[in-house]
Design an enzyme around this catalytic site. Structure first.
Site, PDB file in Angstrom:
ATOM      1  CG  HIS A 246      14.332  53.685  24.434  1.00 53.82           C
ATOM      2  ND1 HIS A 246      13.826  52.908  25.443  1.00 53.82           N
ATOM      3  CD2 HIS A 246      13.916  53.104  23.276  1.00 53.82           C
ATOM      4  CE1 HIS A 246      13.120  51.902  24.913  1.00 53.82           C
ATOM      5  NE2 HIS A 246      13.160  51.999  23.604  1.00 53.82           N
TER       6      HIS A 246
ATOM      7  CG  ASP B 297      33.899  30.123  38.167  1.00 54.00           C
ATOM      8  OD1 ASP B 297      33.510  30.857  37.237  1.00 54.00           O
ATOM      9  OD2 ASP B 297      33.842  30.469  39.362  1.00 54.00           O
TER      10      ASP B 297
ATOM     11  CD1 TRP C 194      19.406  52.588  17.320  1.00 50.04           C
ATOM     12  CD2 TRP C 194      21.225  51.444  17.948  1.00 50.04           C
ATOM     13  NE1 TRP C 194      19.474  51.449  16.557  1.00 50.04           N
ATOM     14  CE2 TRP C 194      20.578  50.728  16.924  1.00 50.04           C
ATOM     15  CE3 TRP C 194      22.388  50.903  18.503  1.00 50.04           C
ATOM     16  CZ2 TRP C 194      21.053  49.516  16.435  1.00 50.04           C
ATOM     17  CZ3 TRP C 194      22.857  49.693  18.002  1.00 50.04           C
ATOM     18  CH2 TRP C 194      22.196  49.016  16.977  1.00 50.04           C
TER      19      TRP C 194
ATOM     20  CB  SER D 253      32.766  44.969  29.035  1.00 49.61           C
ATOM     21  OG  SER D 253      31.848  44.051  29.534  1.00 49.61           O
ATOM     22  CB  SER D 254      31.129  42.842  24.432  1.00 48.46           C
ATOM     23  OG  SER D 254      29.983  43.457  24.901  1.00 48.46           O
TER      24      SER D 254
ATOM     25  CG  HIS E  57      21.916  42.394  10.142  1.00 50.44           C
ATOM     26  ND1 HIS E  57      20.681  42.979  10.179  1.00 50.44           N
ATOM     27  CD2 HIS E  57      21.686  41.060  10.142  1.00 50.44           C
ATOM     28  CE1 HIS E  57      19.747  42.049  10.170  1.00 50.44           C
ATOM     29  NE2 HIS E  57      20.334  40.875  10.149  1.00 50.44           N
TER      30      HIS E  57
ATOM     31  CD  GLU F 105      24.722  44.447  19.397  1.00 50.93           C
ATOM     32  OE1 GLU F 105      25.874  43.973  19.353  1.00 50.93           O
ATOM     33  OE2 GLU F 105      24.084  44.605  20.437  1.00 50.93           O
TER      34      GLU F 105
ATOM     35  CE1 TYR G 253      19.206  37.726  12.730  1.00 53.76           C
ATOM     36  CE2 TYR G 253      21.121  38.190  11.389  1.00 53.76           C
ATOM     37  CZ  TYR G 253      19.756  38.041  11.503  1.00 53.76           C
ATOM     38  OH  TYR G 253      18.956  38.209  10.418  1.00 53.76           O
TER      39      TYR G 253
ATOM     40  CB  SER H  44      16.352  25.314  21.944  1.00 54.59           C
ATOM     41  OG  SER H  44      16.188  26.034  20.753  1.00 54.59           O
TER      42      SER H  44
ATOM     43  CG  HIS I 240      18.889  44.363   5.533  1.00 53.72           C
ATOM     44  ND1 HIS I 240      18.986  43.030   5.763  1.00 53.72           N
ATOM     45  CD2 HIS I 240      18.961  44.935   6.748  1.00 53.72           C
ATOM     46  CE1 HIS I 240      19.100  42.799   7.060  1.00 53.72           C
ATOM     47  NE2 HIS I 240      19.093  43.943   7.684  1.00 53.72           N
ATOM     48  CG  HIS I 241      20.425  47.744   8.696  1.00 53.05           C
ATOM     49  ND1 HIS I 241      19.519  47.732   9.724  1.00 53.05           N
ATOM     50  CD2 HIS I 241      20.987  46.512   8.670  1.00 53.05           C
ATOM     51  CE1 HIS I 241      19.555  46.543  10.320  1.00 53.05           C
ATOM     52  NE2 HIS I 241      20.431  45.783   9.688  1.00 53.05           N
TER      53      HIS I 241
ATOM     54  CB  THR J 140      14.729  32.439  10.833  1.00 54.03           C
ATOM     55  OG1 THR J 140      15.949  33.141  10.631  1.00 54.03           O
ATOM     56  CG2 THR J 140      14.059  32.962  12.088  1.00 54.03           C
TER      57      THR J 140
ATOM     58  CE  LYS K 282      18.366  28.671  15.472  1.00 48.31           C
ATOM     59  NZ  LYS K 282      18.326  27.726  16.566  1.00 48.31           N
TER      60      LYS K 282
ATOM     61  NE  ARG L 181      13.546  54.655  13.493  1.00 53.35           N
ATOM     62  CZ  ARG L 181      14.630  53.859  13.409  1.00 53.35           C
ATOM     63  NH1 ARG L 181      15.063  53.447  12.241  1.00 53.35           N
ATOM     64  NH2 ARG L 181      15.257  53.472  14.490  1.00 53.35           N
TER      65      ARG L 181
END
Lengths: 530, 175
Positions: free
Chosen positions: A81, A110, A146, A173-174, A257, A259, A261, A272, A306-307, A332, A335, A454
């Site tokens: 998931h 293009d 994950w 690909s990315s 991390h 990722e 963002y 925006s 922090h993870h 943040t 924004k 979890r």
């Protein structure tokens, strides 16, 4: 921002006669709009797959005890998931929007490398098949979460190799997609479209693409090390051979991390674009938005610790990661306040894109605040791996990234298809989503604070009440998404013609210079932007 | 797309590819980098720091005199140290030696005796040859440890403790 000098001479002179049709059109297309469409349908498909997995998990958690699925399958569902939603739904959806919008918003014909663009998309499909097919091999799909932590992941069966290969392909690909996007933005802007005149969606994607190029190779390296640990006798993460499983966490979160963002920055760009259009005011603080986005991106490289506050880093390390993480709240906050200031005294109307954007601001802020709570090291040591964390990242990813994807889809579907979606159905989709989402995820804060871990299929009896509510909310949320699917298909098939600019306040090139639907080939002569 | 632009695009792609490849290398370089940084800063051992003993009463010392009585069996039995000075709560190891000079296998059991008479309850042994029967072959020599601490609850006026062992032969216990 980008006021146009003169209207472009445009008509429906694109003839599809010299393009292959049917399946071949989609297989061999190098057109940015076709590829964007492919990405968007692909991600919607993956979103529903990941959603079915989530509902299976929630159904099992409806009551304490084991009712529907066995714990091994539960773990596989949790893992896939997450992987499907991150790599299959959210990221490709943003790439889809990037393909559709970036050339149109900067006045380019293009993408810079159309053939590579085709390849980027068609690599994603086999990767997704590998990921989902791993459910059907002996031992079941990856069950490590994950984050693919060793040592568990080193011990599982062939599905891990499929997952690792899928991550490799998705990474390639990315990276290709990002190279394409950066080159397009840097080299193909219309005359007069300076960097500081670019719409914020283009800006946020430029920064996102740089993040992708910087961290996807690191993830590729990390999973390669897992692969060699599994099959080639290396000991990067194997303590018995002198390695350290903690090492993987450091490498993974150095990717992980930035990722998150990567998933949220394009959302900032979409909001925006939408808030000024529906507040009928220019965006407040354009330059500060650009700098805030860049600051968030740079800070994302120094907060990975922090993870993993609980792995036993030295106190100085924990403190550093704590303060660095809290620092992210500053750009943040800039924004959030800019969006609120944009709405301030605006002539607001509340069509579906605006509703989803305002929903985003409210709920993403809640997710941001619970992130600040988790950033406090001693608090995190208590809340680590509890449902509080699950609640936090679903508030920033579902009501952050996903809501904004919906907002973007409703906002741009008139430009993509030339048809108008059903507004009341859109509003119904929003309200059911926001209610279902909050019933599903707000109680998870309480569960986490009460200590429910979890990634478990069963739980102690005192957690039963809120888990029941969470499951009810998840099913409301999940089934409301069928409304979105229906609304999109109904919109494409309907004959409600959309105006070239159906939104009063929208002022970017795709609205001001192009008809609806946008022609197959747009801006073959670049517009001049003053 | 004109040739100059195509050329510029290729240059941009090359630069970006260099970044991507460099970052792939960086991912792998993190493994030795972390090892170096952690070793030079000495932060690899953080997790075992918590195991330090916090129950030692360093404010006073107790002298434990080690005695070996050969009253039970006429063989050589002695303490390798005469006495040991320790803080209450501190874990110490002392050694006794038996030499079986009796010319036959012997199974014997040691019994502890402590003075003053209430000191016994404050001697907390973790390992001792007195916990079970000991069998010796003829002529065998063996060094046997006693691991113990004096409880921090021992009265403050108990500054010297005599710890004595006596071996008694176990009838029919030869193994």
């Amino acid at each position: 921002m980008s006021a146009a000098t003169h209207a472009q001479d445009h008509g429906h002179h694109d003839d599809h006669a010299h393009h292959p049709t049917g399946l071949k059109r989609w297989l061999f297309t190098t057109n940015h709009k076709d590829i964007g469409t492919l990405y968007l349908w692909f991600s919607l498909t993956m979103f529903f797959m990941g959603g079915v997995m989530a509902l299976l998990l929630r159904a099992e958690l409806f009551q304490p005890g084991l009712q529907l699925i066995n714990p091994e399958f539960f773990n596989s569902l949790t893992t896939v998931h997450g992987l499907v939603m991150v790599f299959g739904a959210i990221m490709p959806a943003w790439v889809g929007f990037a393909n559709w919008l970036i050339p149109m918003q900067i006045g380019a014909a293009d993408m810079a490398f159309p053939r590579m663009n085709n390849w980027s998309f068609w690599l994603v499909v086999p990767a997704a098949i590998l990921l989902v097919a791993s459910f059907f091999v002996p031992g079941g799909a990856a069950a490590s979460g994950w984050t693919l932590y060793p040592p568990l992941i080193i011990q599982q069966g062939i599905s891990i190799d499929m997952t690792i290969l899928a991550v490799h392909i998705l990474g390639a690909s990315s990276i290709m997609g990002s190279i394409n996007i950066i080159t397009t933005i840097l080299n193909l802007r219309a005359p007069g479209m300076t960097l500081m005149k670019m719409p914020l969606f283009v800006w946020t994607w430029l920064i996102t693409a740089y993040l992708l190029i910087a961290v996807m190779p690191v993830l590729a390296g990390a999973v390669t090390m897992l692969l060699t640990d599994r099959h080639f006798g290396t000991s990067f993460f194997n303590a018995a051979g002198g390695g350290d499983p903690t090492m993987f966490m450091h490498i993974f979160w150095f990717f992980g991390h930035p990722e998150v963002y990567i998933m949220i920055l394009p959302a900032f760009g979409v909001v925006s674009a939408i808030i000024p259009a529906f507040a009928r005011k220019p965006l407040f603080g354009y330059a500060s938005m650009v700098y805030a986005t860049a600051s968030i991106a740079i800070l994302s490289f120094i907060v990975w610790g922090h993870h993993m506050f609980t792995v036993g880093m030295p106190a100085a390390g924990n403190l550093f990661f704590m303060y660095a993480t809290m620092l992210i709240a500053v750009p943040t906050g800039v924004k959030i306040f800019n969006w609120i200031a944009t709405m301030w005294q605006g002539s607001m109307t509340f069509e579906t894109p605006m509703l989803f954007s305002i929903g985003f601001i409210c709920l993403f802020t809640i997710g941001g605040f619970s992130g600040l709570v988790l950033a406090i090291t001693p608090v995190d040591i208590t809340l680590h791996n509890t449902y509080y964390v699950v609640a936090h990242f679903h508030y920033v990813l579902v009501s952050g990234a996903l809501f904004t994807l919906f907002a973007g889809a409703y906002f741009w579907i008139p430009k993509f298809t030339g048809k108008m979606y059903n507004e009341s159905l859109g509003k119904l989709h929003f309200w059911l989503s926001v209610i279902g989402f909050n019933i599903a995820f707000f109680p998870q804060h309480f569960l986490g604070l009460a200590g429910m871990p979890r990634r478990i299929p069963d739980y102690a009896l005192q957690f039963a009440e809120w888990n029941m509510w969470s499951t009810i909310g998840a099913f409301i949320f999940g089934f409301s998404q069928l409304l979105f699917l229906y609304n999109m298909i109904e919109c494409i098939r309907s004959n409600r013609k959309a105006a070239d600019n159906p939104w009063e306040g929208a002022d970017t090139l795709e609205w001001t210079h192009l008809p609806s639907p946008a022609p197959y080939h747009s801006f073959e002569t670049a517009p001049v932007v003053k | 797309m004109d040739a100059a632009l195509a050329d510029r695009n290729r240059q941009t792609m090359t630069k970006l590819l260099v970044i991507a490849v460099a970052m792939l290398g960086f991912g792998f370089a993190m493994v030795p980098m972390y090892r170096q940084i952690c070793e030079s800063l000495g932060i690899t051992q953080t997790r075992v720091v918590g195991a330090a003993n916090t129950q030692v009463d360093a404010s006073r010392s107790v002298t434990v005199e080690l005695l070996a009585s050969s009253g039970g069996l006429p063989w050589r039995f002695e303490a390798l140290e005469r006495e040991v000075r320790l803080h209450p709560g501190q874990l110490v190891t002392v050694n006794y030696r038996v030499v079986n000079t009796l010319g036959r296998p012997v199974t014997a059991h040691a019994v502890m005796n402590a003075a003053p008479s209430n000191a016994g309850r404050y001697i907390e042994k973790q390992a001792c040859f007195c916990f079970s029967n000991q069998s010796f072959a003829a002529g065998e020599e063996r060094v046997m440890p006693v691991v113990f601490r004096v409880s921090p609850e021992a009265p403050r006026d108990m500054s010297t403790i005599s710890l004595s062992y006596t071996f008694f032969e176990q009838p029919g216990g030869a193994s």
